[in-house]
Design a protein around this motif. Sequence first.
Motif, PDB file in Angstrom:
ATOM      1  N   SER A 121       0.822  -1.205   0.000  1.00  0.00           N
ATOM      2  CA  SER A 121       0.000   0.000   0.000  1.00  0.00           C
ATOM      3  C   SER A 121       0.859   1.260   0.000  1.00  0.00           C
ATOM      4  CB  SER A 121      -0.911  -0.004   1.226  1.00  0.00           C
ATOM      5  OG  SER A 121      -1.677   1.186   1.284  1.00  0.00           O
ATOM      6  N   LYS A 122       1.860   1.292   0.870  1.00  0.00           N
ATOM      7  CA  LYS A 122       2.705   2.490   0.966  1.00  0.00           C
ATOM      8  C   LYS A 122       3.469   2.739  -0.322  1.00  0.00           C
ATOM      9  CE  LYS A 122       6.097   4.857   3.809  1.00  0.00           C
ATOM     10  NZ  LYS A 122       6.820   4.918   5.081  1.00  0.00           N
ATOM     11  N   CYS A 123       3.864   1.674  -1.003  1.00  0.00           N
ATOM     12  CA  CYS A 123       4.634   1.814  -2.247  1.00  0.00           C
ATOM     13  C   CYS A 123       3.746   1.858  -3.491  1.00  0.00           C
ATOM     14  CB  CYS A 123       5.635   0.674  -2.371  1.00  0.00           C
ATOM     15  SG  CYS A 123       6.913   0.692  -1.088  1.00  0.00           S
ATOM     16  N   ALA A 124       2.439   1.836  -3.291  1.00  0.00           N
ATOM     17  CA  ALA A 124       1.465   1.925  -4.393  1.00  0.00           C
ATOM     18  C   ALA A 124       1.671   0.834  -5.437  1.00  0.00           C
ATOM     19  CB  ALA A 124       1.532   3.305  -5.046  1.00  0.00           C
ATOM     20  N   LEU A 125       1.932  -0.377  -4.956  1.00  0.00           N
ATOM     21  CA  LEU A 125       2.067  -1.506  -5.865  1.00  0.00           C
ATOM     22  C   LEU A 125       0.692  -2.015  -6.270  1.00  0.00           C
ATOM     23  CD1 LEU A 125       4.921  -3.532  -4.099  1.00  0.00           C
ATOM     24  CD2 LEU A 125       5.143  -1.881  -5.964  1.00  0.00           C
ATOM     25  N   LYS A 126       0.525  -2.334  -7.538  1.00  0.00           N
ATOM     26  CA  LYS A 126      -0.746  -2.843  -8.059  1.00  0.00           C
ATOM     27  C   LYS A 126      -0.649  -4.360  -8.241  1.00  0.00           C
ATOM     28  CE  LYS A 126      -2.031   1.463  -8.343  1.00  0.00           C
ATOM     29  NZ  LYS A 126      -2.970   2.031  -7.334  1.00  0.00           N
ATOM     30  N   LEU A 127      -0.588  -5.051  -7.125  1.00  0.00           N
ATOM     31  CA  LEU A 127      -0.394  -6.492  -7.172  1.00  0.00           C
ATOM     32  C   LEU A 127      -1.613  -7.200  -7.751  1.00  0.00           C
ATOM     33  CD1 LEU A 127       1.181  -7.018  -3.622  1.00  0.00           C
ATOM     34  CD2 LEU A 127       2.350  -6.483  -5.776  1.00  0.00           C
ATOM     35  N   ASP A 128      -1.374  -8.263  -8.519  1.00  0.00           N
ATOM     36  CA  ASP A 128      -2.484  -9.077  -9.016  1.00  0.00           C
ATOM     37  C   ASP A 128      -2.540 -10.432  -8.320  1.00  0.00           C
ATOM     38  OD1 ASP A 128      -0.392 -10.472 -10.145  1.00  0.00           O
ATOM     39  OD2 ASP A 128      -0.805  -9.838 -12.204  1.00  0.00           O
ATOM     40  N   TYR A 129      -1.742 -10.569  -7.253  1.00  0.00           N
ATOM     41  CA  TYR A 129      -1.712 -11.796  -6.468  1.00  0.00           C
ATOM     42  C   TYR A 129      -1.512 -11.397  -5.009  1.00  0.00           C
ATOM     43  CZ  TYR A 129      -1.034 -16.860  -6.052  1.00  0.00           C
ATOM     44  OH  TYR A 129      -1.181 -18.194  -5.767  1.00  0.00           O
ATOM     45  N   PRO A 130      -2.186 -12.054  -4.060  1.00  0.00           N
ATOM     46  CA  PRO A 130      -2.082 -11.639  -2.653  1.00  0.00           C
ATOM     47  C   PRO A 130      -0.632 -11.653  -2.161  1.00  0.00           C
ATOM     48  CG  PRO A 130      -3.862 -13.221  -2.923  1.00  0.00           C
ATOM     49  CD  PRO A 130      -3.132 -13.184  -4.226  1.00  0.00           C
ATOM     50  N   PRO A 131      -0.205 -10.601  -1.470  1.00  0.00           N
ATOM     51  CA  PRO A 131       1.161 -10.588  -0.937  1.00  0.00           C
ATOM     52  C   PRO A 131       1.347 -11.687   0.097  1.00  0.00           C
ATOM     53  CG  PRO A 131      -0.116  -8.813   0.022  1.00  0.00           C
ATOM     54  CD  PRO A 131      -0.965  -9.409  -1.068  1.00  0.00           C
ATOM     55  N   GLN A 132       2.543 -12.212   0.141  1.00  0.00           N
ATOM     56  CA  GLN A 132       2.836 -13.351   1.004  1.00  0.00           C
ATOM     57  C   GLN A 132       3.758 -12.921   2.144  1.00  0.00           C
ATOM     58  OE1 GLN A 132       5.850 -16.308  -0.269  1.00  0.00           O
ATOM     59  NE2 GLN A 132       4.173 -17.773  -0.256  1.00  0.00           N
ATOM     60  N   GLU A 133       3.520 -13.510   3.326  1.00  0.00           N
ATOM     61  CA  GLU A 133       4.332 -13.191   4.493  1.00  0.00           C
ATOM     62  C   GLU A 133       4.753 -14.493   5.168  1.00  0.00           C
ATOM     63  OE1 GLU A 133       3.958 -10.008   8.163  1.00  0.00           O
ATOM     64  OE2 GLU A 133       3.017  -9.685   6.219  1.00  0.00           O
ATOM     65  N   MET A 134       6.059 -14.749   5.219  1.00  0.00           N
ATOM     66  CA  MET A 134       6.580 -15.962   5.837  1.00  0.00           C
ATOM     67  C   MET A 134       7.333 -15.592   7.106  1.00  0.00           C
ATOM     68  SD  MET A 134       8.045 -18.229   2.678  1.00  0.00           S
ATOM     69  CE  MET A 134       6.944 -18.941   1.455  1.00  0.00           C
ATOM     70  N   ALA A 135       6.941 -16.169   8.210  1.00  0.00           N
ATOM     71  CA  ALA A 135       7.598 -15.893   9.485  1.00  0.00           C
ATOM     72  C   ALA A 135       8.091 -17.192  10.122  1.00  0.00           C
ATOM     73  CB  ALA A 135       6.635 -15.190  10.436  1.00  0.00           C
TER      74      ALA A 135
END
Length: 357
Positions: A121-135
């Motif tokens: 959101s902050k970088c105004a990316l227009k993703l076409d796939y859900p962002p992934q978070e691996m912890a």
Amino acid sequence: MKNKVYIAEITTILPHLFSSSEVVDILYPKSVDNGRPHRFARRSVGAVGITYRPTILSQDAFPGRALATPEYHPLEWGSRAVEELLKNGRVSREDVGFLSIAYNIRCDKDVLPSLSSKIASKCALKLDYPPQEMAYLGCAAGLFSLESSVKYCAEHNKAAITFLFDQCSWIVNPTYDIDDPEFKENLKTTLLFADGAAGILVIPENLRDKFDLPLMEVDEIITDFVAGGSLSMHEGKLVLEDNLKDTVPEIVRDRIIKPLGVTPENIDEWSLHQGGMPILMRFTEPEILGLNDEQISRSKSIFQKYGNFSSPSVMFVLETWFKDADRPLKDEKTRGCAISFGAGYFMGGMTYHWSKK
């Protein structure tokens, strides 16, 4: 038909660099127990062999937890990495369809919405796939996250960004009783782990012509897992068991090195996770991999300079090949391999060759 996939840019981020001696003065103050833990820690600095300690912590607030500057917040690091990867304009924000991030330790507690969505959101990316978070995939997290970006680009005609970071200083919890059986182990982990981040721009072949210099074309990337607990946390403190160096390299050999088919003879550029000098040196043993001193020199150099960054560690080594002065001369005959591994045990490996425009 799947796309060819390339690593097009790599950027790394470091917080303030303290010398190891300065870190000892901060974490083991002379005022504690007549300076006994301070003197012991001072003597141990040379044995650990690390020059700097990159840390996000405010030295004035310790033993409290505070960032030295708001710029070290994970959202700020992530946004900075994205902007650095896109600043040359070869790939636009509209060209980026996927974002994957990985970490083990972060300083903030605001976990909703996800950090990956905040960065997008902050970088105004227009993703076409859900962002992934691996912890919590340990020091191998970087290759797991990169694998996701590579798979995305293999199937789509848009770029992907992988952002990796760890802020290990945030959980520093020194033991001051030198008679405590865990004092030495706690001291080692306190001095071993550092704070840093890396960003990787991954592109499919339809974007290849936007880049003039040779790029890393990914040949294969694999990840694996074998249950093990020689590296863990106990009551908020990192614990490294003595058998770690005996156990993990052999597992990595069987589950990553052998399946990739890499040998000292068929790989020109080695990027090994610098988990610690005893572990790194095991990859010079013939029964593990048989690398020579020159082949492990870059991993060794990064470790001796900064220590263990955890999830982005291997990317700091990979970046040195990417920014190598001989890069314009590299071609498909120049092959490389990156290997990482850590708690869990999670592990991964990637092979690549250099591809000219």
